[in-house]
Scaffold this active site. Structure first.
Site, PDB file in Angstrom:
ATOM      1  N   ASP A   1       1.055  -1.258   0.034  1.00  0.00           N
ATOM      2  CA  ASP A   1       0.087   0.185  -0.173  1.00  0.00           C
ATOM      3  C   ASP A   1       0.915   1.351   0.018  1.00  0.00           C
ATOM      4  OD1 ASP A   1      -1.764   2.082   0.513  1.00  0.00           O
ATOM      5  OD2 ASP A   1      -2.571   1.072   2.431  1.00  0.00           O
TER       6      ASP A   1
ATOM      7  N   ASN B   1      -7.506  12.205 -10.596  1.00  0.00           N
ATOM      8  CA  ASN B   1      -8.417  12.491 -11.754  1.00  0.00           C
ATOM      9  C   ASN B   1      -8.359  13.923 -12.116  1.00  0.00           C
ATOM     10  OD1 ASN B   1     -10.681  13.594 -10.032  1.00  0.00           O
ATOM     11  ND2 ASN B   1     -11.056  11.486  -9.704  1.00  0.00           N
TER      12      ASN B   1
ATOM     13  N   GLY C   1      -9.933   3.875  -6.026  1.00  0.00           N
ATOM     14  CA  GLY C   1      -8.522   3.076  -5.937  1.00  0.00           C
ATOM     15  C   GLY C   1      -7.496   3.710  -5.067  1.00  0.00           C
TER      16      GLY C   1
ATOM     17  N   ASP D   1      -6.323   6.671  -5.211  1.00  0.00           N
ATOM     18  CA  ASP D   1      -6.752   7.960  -4.911  1.00  0.00           C
ATOM     19  C   ASP D   1      -7.493   7.984  -3.708  1.00  0.00           C
ATOM     20  OD1 ASP D   1      -7.088  10.825  -5.268  1.00  0.00           O
ATOM     21  OD2 ASP D   1      -8.370  10.760  -7.109  1.00  0.00           O
TER      22      ASP D   1
ATOM     23  N   THR E   1      -3.661   2.192 -14.605  1.00  0.00           N
ATOM     24  CA  THR E   1      -3.690   0.716 -14.930  1.00  0.00           C
ATOM     25  C   THR E   1      -4.791   0.094 -14.328  1.00  0.00           C
ATOM     26  OG1 THR E   1      -2.323  -0.146 -13.419  1.00  0.00           O
ATOM     27  CG2 THR E   1      -1.325   0.352 -15.319  1.00  0.00           C
ATOM     28  N   GLY E   2      -5.690   0.975 -13.422  1.00  0.00           N
ATOM     29  CA  GLY E   2      -6.815   0.617 -12.728  1.00  0.00           C
ATOM     30  C   GLY E   2      -8.043   0.618 -13.464  1.00  0.00           C
TER      31      GLY E   2
ATOM     32  N   TYR F   1      -8.662   3.155 -14.920  1.00  0.00           N
ATOM     33  CA  TYR F   1      -8.520   3.918 -16.229  1.00  0.00           C
ATOM     34  C   TYR F   1      -7.924   2.952 -17.246  1.00  0.00           C
ATOM     35  CZ  TYR F   1      -8.973   8.606 -14.577  1.00  0.00           C
ATOM     36  OH  TYR F   1      -9.514   9.945 -14.026  1.00  0.00           O
TER      37      TYR F   1
HETATM   38  P1  ADP Z   1      -6.437   4.660 -12.522  1.00  0.00           P
HETATM   39  O1  ADP Z   1      -7.741   5.432 -12.606  1.00  0.00           O
HETATM   40  O2  ADP Z   1      -5.159   5.887 -12.706  1.00  0.00           O
HETATM   41  O3  ADP Z   1      -6.344   3.576 -13.251  1.00  0.00           O
HETATM   42  P2  ADP Z   1      -6.381   3.283  -9.968  1.00  0.00           P
HETATM   43  O4  ADP Z   1      -6.307   3.685  -8.617  1.00  0.00           O
HETATM   44  O5  ADP Z   1      -7.784   2.552 -10.299  1.00  0.00           O
HETATM   45  O6  ADP Z   1      -6.029   4.479 -10.963  1.00  0.00           O
HETATM   46  O7  ADP Z   1      -5.132   2.106 -10.191  1.00  0.00           O
HETATM   47  C1  ADP Z   1      -4.200   2.392 -10.348  1.00  0.00           C
HETATM   48  C2  ADP Z   1      -3.043   1.405  -9.590  1.00  0.00           C
HETATM   49  O8  ADP Z   1      -3.159   1.725  -8.440  1.00  0.00           O
HETATM   50  C3  ADP Z   1      -3.666  -0.104  -9.842  1.00  0.00           C
HETATM   51  O9  ADP Z   1      -2.579  -0.964 -10.304  1.00  0.00           O
HETATM   52  C4  ADP Z   1      -4.354  -0.385  -8.683  1.00  0.00           C
HETATM   53  O10 ADP Z   1      -4.252  -1.642  -8.279  1.00  0.00           O
HETATM   54  C5  ADP Z   1      -3.400   0.448  -7.560  1.00  0.00           C
HETATM   55  N1  ADP Z   1      -3.644   0.729  -6.175  1.00  0.00           N
HETATM   56  C6  ADP Z   1      -4.809   0.591  -5.746  1.00  0.00           C
HETATM   57  N2  ADP Z   1      -4.799   1.080  -4.450  1.00  0.00           N
HETATM   58  C7  ADP Z   1      -3.356   1.265  -3.953  1.00  0.00           C
HETATM   59  C8  ADP Z   1      -2.599   1.600  -2.968  1.00  0.00           C
HETATM   60  N3  ADP Z   1      -3.212   1.764  -1.648  1.00  0.00           N
HETATM   61  N4  ADP Z   1      -1.429   1.656  -2.981  1.00  0.00           N
HETATM   62  C9  ADP Z   1      -0.824   1.251  -4.244  1.00  0.00           C
HETATM   63  N5  ADP Z   1      -1.403   1.038  -5.178  1.00  0.00           N
HETATM   64  C10 ADP Z   1      -2.566   1.016  -5.543  1.00  0.00           C
END
Ligand code: ADP
Length: 175
Positions: free
Chosen positions: A10, A24, A32, A34, A118-119, A121
């Site tokens: 994390d 965003n 996610g 954010d 990569t989440g 988006y």
């Molecule tokens: P985006 O909207 O830019 O795709 P996301 O938050 O949906 O952003 O995902 C971006 C990446 O961050 C993904 O690989 C997701 O698994 C990862 N992620 C989600 N939560 C955390 C966290 N607490 N720490 C690190 N990475 C995270």
């Protein structure tokens, strides 16, 4: 030479000078990573983000880390994946480049990135990791950053980064 490494876990827990948020364009929080960053940093982060007046895709803006262990948060806005023909690769590279520029401005020597875009988006994970690594390698030396953590939240992302970093190391050893 800066140290580049893949770490799992994390991003909100990391003790580094700056963490990068996959934000965003509103900068007013989302799901996610954010959402996790806003929860961990506390409500002061949202208040600081409100003053920034949003952020364009491919750009990044800085706030303090407030209750996070990290001193700074660089809010980078990755592209939404629309199939690859909408400048997504350049916009993603720009997020990494802009984050290193902010590191230089704020004298951050250690920085941690999530896998931007990569989440939710939908950017293909492997291509995104290749862009992240090549952009960081091209600009890290001029940024003053010594340590770059690629924070991998899921095993698939970790495997990709470990493979790419190992391949890069063995190429370097051959020289
Ligand atoms: P985006 O909207 O830019 O795709 P996301 O938050 O949906 O952003 O995902 C971006 C990446 O961050 C993904 O690989 C997701 O698994 C990862 N992620 C989600 N939560 C955390 C966290 N607490 N720490 C690190 N990475 C995270």
């Amino acid at each position: 030479m800066a140290k580049l490494k893949a770490v799992s876990g994390d991003i909100t827990r990391l003790v580094v000078d700056a963490i990068v948020n996959a934000a965003n364009t509103s900068l007013l929080g989302g799901g996610g990573v954010d959402g996790a960053i806003h929860r961990a940093a506390g409500p002061e982060l949202l208040a600081a983000c409100r003053k920034l007046d949003g952020c364009a895709s491919g750009d990044a803006k800085a706030t303090p880390g407030f209750r996070l262990p990290a001193k700074w948060v660089f809010h980078a806005v990755g592209p939404v994946w629309h199939g690859g023909g909408h400048n997504e690769e350049e916009l993603l590279a720009s997020c990494y480049r802009r984050s290193l520029e902010l590191a230089r401005e704020h004298q951050a020597r250690s920085i941690a990135f999530p896998a931007i875009s990569t989440g939710i988006y939908g950017f293909p994970a492997r291509r995104a990791a290749e862009i992240a690594l090549s952009t960081i390698k091209a600009h890290v030396e001029t940024s003053g950053v010594d340590v770059v953590d690629f924070v991998c939240f899921d095993p698939g992302t970790l495997a990709i980064y470990e493979q790419l970093l190992t391949a890069a190391e063995s190429r370097q050893d051959e020289r």
